[in-house]
Design an enzyme around this catalytic site. Structure first.
Site, PDB file in Angstrom:
ATOM      1  N   ALA A  32     -22.804 -38.668  25.890  1.00 41.45           N
ATOM      2  CA  ALA A  32     -22.406 -38.477  24.481  1.00 41.45           C
ATOM      3  C   ALA A  32     -23.372 -37.483  23.842  1.00 41.45           C
ATOM      4  O   ALA A  32     -23.999 -37.751  22.818  1.00 41.45           O
ATOM      5  CB  ALA A  32     -22.367 -39.804  23.716  1.00 41.45           C
ATOM      6  N   LEU A  33     -23.476 -36.345  24.494  1.00 41.52           N
ATOM      7  CA  LEU A  33     -24.560 -35.408  24.193  1.00 41.52           C
ATOM      8  C   LEU A  33     -24.410 -34.731  22.836  1.00 41.52           C
ATOM      9  O   LEU A  33     -23.308 -34.442  22.393  1.00 41.52           O
ATOM     10  CB  LEU A  33     -24.628 -34.339  25.293  1.00 41.52           C
ATOM     11  CG  LEU A  33     -24.860 -34.881  26.702  1.00 41.52           C
ATOM     12  CD1 LEU A  33     -24.927 -33.730  27.704  1.00 41.52           C
ATOM     13  CD2 LEU A  33     -26.121 -35.727  26.784  1.00 41.52           C
ATOM     14  N   HIS A  34     -25.559 -34.502  22.203  1.00 47.64           N
ATOM     15  CA  HIS A  34     -25.615 -33.782  20.922  1.00 47.64           C
ATOM     16  C   HIS A  34     -26.794 -32.812  20.988  1.00 47.64           C
ATOM     17  O   HIS A  34     -27.479 -32.716  22.029  1.00 47.64           O
ATOM     18  CB  HIS A  34     -25.732 -34.764  19.750  1.00 47.64           C
ATOM     19  CG  HIS A  34     -26.823 -35.775  19.914  1.00 47.64           C
ATOM     20  ND1 HIS A  34     -28.159 -35.428  19.960  1.00 47.64           N
ATOM     21  CD2 HIS A  34     -26.791 -37.127  20.076  1.00 47.64           C
ATOM     22  CE1 HIS A  34     -28.894 -36.505  20.122  1.00 47.64           C
ATOM     23  NE2 HIS A  34     -28.092 -37.565  20.208  1.00 47.64           N
ATOM     24  N   GLY A  36     -29.713 -32.938  19.944  1.00 47.64           N
ATOM     25  CA  GLY A  36     -30.992 -33.555  20.305  1.00 47.64           C
ATOM     26  C   GLY A  36     -31.193 -33.504  21.816  1.00 47.64           C
ATOM     27  O   GLY A  36     -32.252 -33.085  22.305  1.00 47.64           O
ATOM     28  N   HIS A  37     -30.154 -33.929  22.548  1.00 44.87           N
ATOM     29  CA  HIS A  37     -30.243 -33.863  24.012  1.00 44.87           C
ATOM     30  C   HIS A  37     -30.419 -32.422  24.474  1.00 44.87           C
ATOM     31  O   HIS A  37     -31.209 -32.128  25.378  1.00 44.87           O
ATOM     32  CB  HIS A  37     -28.961 -34.415  24.649  1.00 44.87           C
ATOM     33  CG  HIS A  37     -28.661 -35.847  24.349  1.00 44.87           C
ATOM     34  ND1 HIS A  37     -27.638 -36.246  23.512  1.00 44.87           N
ATOM     35  CD2 HIS A  37     -29.257 -36.990  24.765  1.00 44.87           C
ATOM     36  CE1 HIS A  37     -27.602 -37.562  23.445  1.00 44.87           C
ATOM     37  NE2 HIS A  37     -28.578 -38.046  24.183  1.00 44.87           N
ATOM     38  N   GLN A  61     -30.420 -52.037  29.934  1.00 48.56           N
ATOM     39  CA  GLN A  61     -31.171 -51.916  28.687  1.00 48.56           C
ATOM     40  C   GLN A  61     -30.378 -52.371  27.471  1.00 48.56           C
ATOM     41  O   GLN A  61     -30.846 -52.244  26.345  1.00 48.56           O
ATOM     42  CB  GLN A  61     -31.692 -50.489  28.505  1.00 48.56           C
ATOM     43  CG  GLN A  61     -30.638 -49.444  28.211  1.00 48.56           C
ATOM     44  CD  GLN A  61     -31.215 -48.037  28.253  1.00 48.56           C
ATOM     45  OE1 GLN A  61     -31.576 -47.532  29.308  1.00 48.56           O
ATOM     46  NE2 GLN A  61     -31.318 -47.395  27.102  1.00 48.56           N
ATOM     47  N   ASP A 150     -37.164 -41.646  20.123  1.00 43.96           N
ATOM     48  CA  ASP A 150     -37.395 -42.963  20.717  1.00 43.96           C
ATOM     49  C   ASP A 150     -38.888 -43.099  20.989  1.00 43.96           C
ATOM     50  O   ASP A 150     -39.342 -43.101  22.142  1.00 43.96           O
ATOM     51  CB  ASP A 150     -36.570 -43.091  21.991  1.00 43.96           C
ATOM     52  CG  ASP A 150     -35.084 -43.019  21.709  1.00 43.96           C
ATOM     53  OD1 ASP A 150     -34.485 -44.067  21.444  1.00 43.96           O
ATOM     54  OD2 ASP A 150     -34.522 -41.903  21.693  1.00 43.96           O
ATOM     55  N   GLN A 153     -40.073 -45.992  23.123  1.00 44.05           N
ATOM     56  CA  GLN A 153     -39.676 -45.749  24.520  1.00 44.05           C
ATOM     57  C   GLN A 153     -40.668 -44.803  25.204  1.00 44.05           C
ATOM     58  O   GLN A 153     -41.093 -45.034  26.336  1.00 44.05           O
ATOM     59  CB  GLN A 153     -38.274 -45.144  24.540  1.00 44.05           C
ATOM     60  CG  GLN A 153     -37.847 -44.562  25.867  1.00 44.05           C
ATOM     61  CD  GLN A 153     -36.396 -44.140  25.862  1.00 44.05           C
ATOM     62  OE1 GLN A 153     -35.507 -44.984  25.915  1.00 44.05           O
ATOM     63  NE2 GLN A 153     -36.125 -42.853  25.790  1.00 44.05           N
ATOM     64  N   SER A 186     -26.427 -40.543  19.398  1.00 40.62           N
ATOM     65  CA  SER A 186     -25.076 -40.779  19.927  1.00 40.62           C
ATOM     66  C   SER A 186     -24.386 -41.859  19.110  1.00 40.62           C
ATOM     67  O   SER A 186     -23.162 -41.887  19.014  1.00 40.62           O
ATOM     68  CB  SER A 186     -25.152 -41.206  21.394  1.00 40.62           C
ATOM     69  OG  SER A 186     -25.830 -40.223  22.152  1.00 40.62           O
TER      70      SER A 186
END
Ligand code: AMP
Length: 285
Positions: A32-34, A36-37, A61, A150, A153, A186
């Site tokens: 679900a790439l945007h 940011g990715h 997760q 994140d 993370q 996403s």
């Protein structure tokens, strides 16, 4: 771009790439790439000779009541975008390929992994650390690229890489935002138009705290109080956590200082969103 679905094929292909290039960059995602990715892919392309990516919605997760089944999956469009960005290989395994029956080994990062999102989402960071450990073994990249969005993370993964001697450099990349400042996610596509507007309060909370810090208010108590007051202006947004913590250990600090992580997680409707900044890092909100 080659799309590989098995661990064996991906391991072999990455070994072949490493034999002929000086550096291999890796960008793990859940799809679900945007933008940011894509910023991670572009950074990897700028810093590495070859870049590979993965798309894997990792069931480990997600909690039992979370959005694993509904998580957006846009595989065809993602492939086209990654190919356009110059990714050489996309690893897109099935759940059965990553977790064959009988797989029982997990990676738990004690302490750090139980804080912030790890406290609100029990088991979440064991799921993240386990899948990233596996992916790093499959790809054996020189550098792996993760978003600072994140932040918890990233702290968990840095701890794992340090403690288990993974021969990889983790590169943290700045948060990419929409024109109005909302951090791209996403999950933003779950938001109704009304909730999309309400979600902006997360950034307003952080912005207010950032201004106060630059104005000389360092005491965490005063900063929390100010942040919570801003949040109260949007009663439809339910706070999960507002945290002023050490960016490595995720333990609360009494006073913010350069390097301190200020992070927020909140539910807008049923959608859980996160955002953060690091004091004195030049992060923009
Ligand atoms: P995800 O697909 O949500 O697991 O995210 C894959 C990677 O993209 C993670 O390292 C995220 O931190 C990163 N990422 C997600 N959103 C953003 C963003 N708005 N800016 C920068 N990186 C992001």
């Amino acid at each position: 771009m080659r799309v590989l679905k098995t661990v064996a094929a991906m391991q072999l292909a990455c070994k072949e790439i490493r034999a002929v290039t000086r550096s291999l960059g890796f960008v793990p995602t859940m799809g679900a790439l945007h933008e940011g990715h894509l910023s991670l892919v572009r950074r990897a392309r700028a810093e590495c000779d070859s870049v590979v990516a993965s798309i894997f919605v990792n069931p480990l997760q997600f909690g039992p009541t979370e959005d694993f089944d509904q998580y957006p999956r846009t595989f065809e469009a993602d492939c086209a975008v990654l190919e356009g960005e110059g990714v050489e290989i996309l690893f897109a395994p099935s759940v059965g390929e990553m977790y064959p029956s009988g797989a029982v080994t997990t990676v738990t990062v004690a302490g750090v992994g139980d804080r912030l999102d790890g406290a609100s989402r029990p088991g979440h960071f064991t799921g993240v650390a386990t899948v990233v450990a596996k992916l790093l073994h499959v790809v054996s990249a020189d550098r792996a690229y993760f978003g600072k969005k994140d932040a918890a993370q990233l702290a968990v993964l840095r701890t794992m890489v340090r403690d288990l001697n993974f021969p990889v450099e983790l590169v943290g990349c700045g948060i990419v935002r929409d024109g109005d400042g909302l951090a791209l996610s996403s999950r933003n596509r779950y938001l109704s138009a009304v909730d999309r507007g309400r979600a902006l309060v997360l950034r307003r909370v952080l912005l207010d705290m950032m201004w106060r810090i630059s104005g000389g208010t360092w005491a965490s108590d005063a900063l929390y109080a100010a942040g919570l007051e801003i949040l109260a202006s949007e009663p439809h947004v339910r706070l999960d956590y507002l945290a002023i913590v050490d960016a490595d250990t995720l333990l609360p600090v009494k006073e913010a200082k350069p390097g301190t992580l200020v992070a927020i997680a909140a539910y807008v409707g049923t959608t859980r969103l996160i955002d953060n900044f690091v004091v004195g890092s030049g992060d923009e909100l």
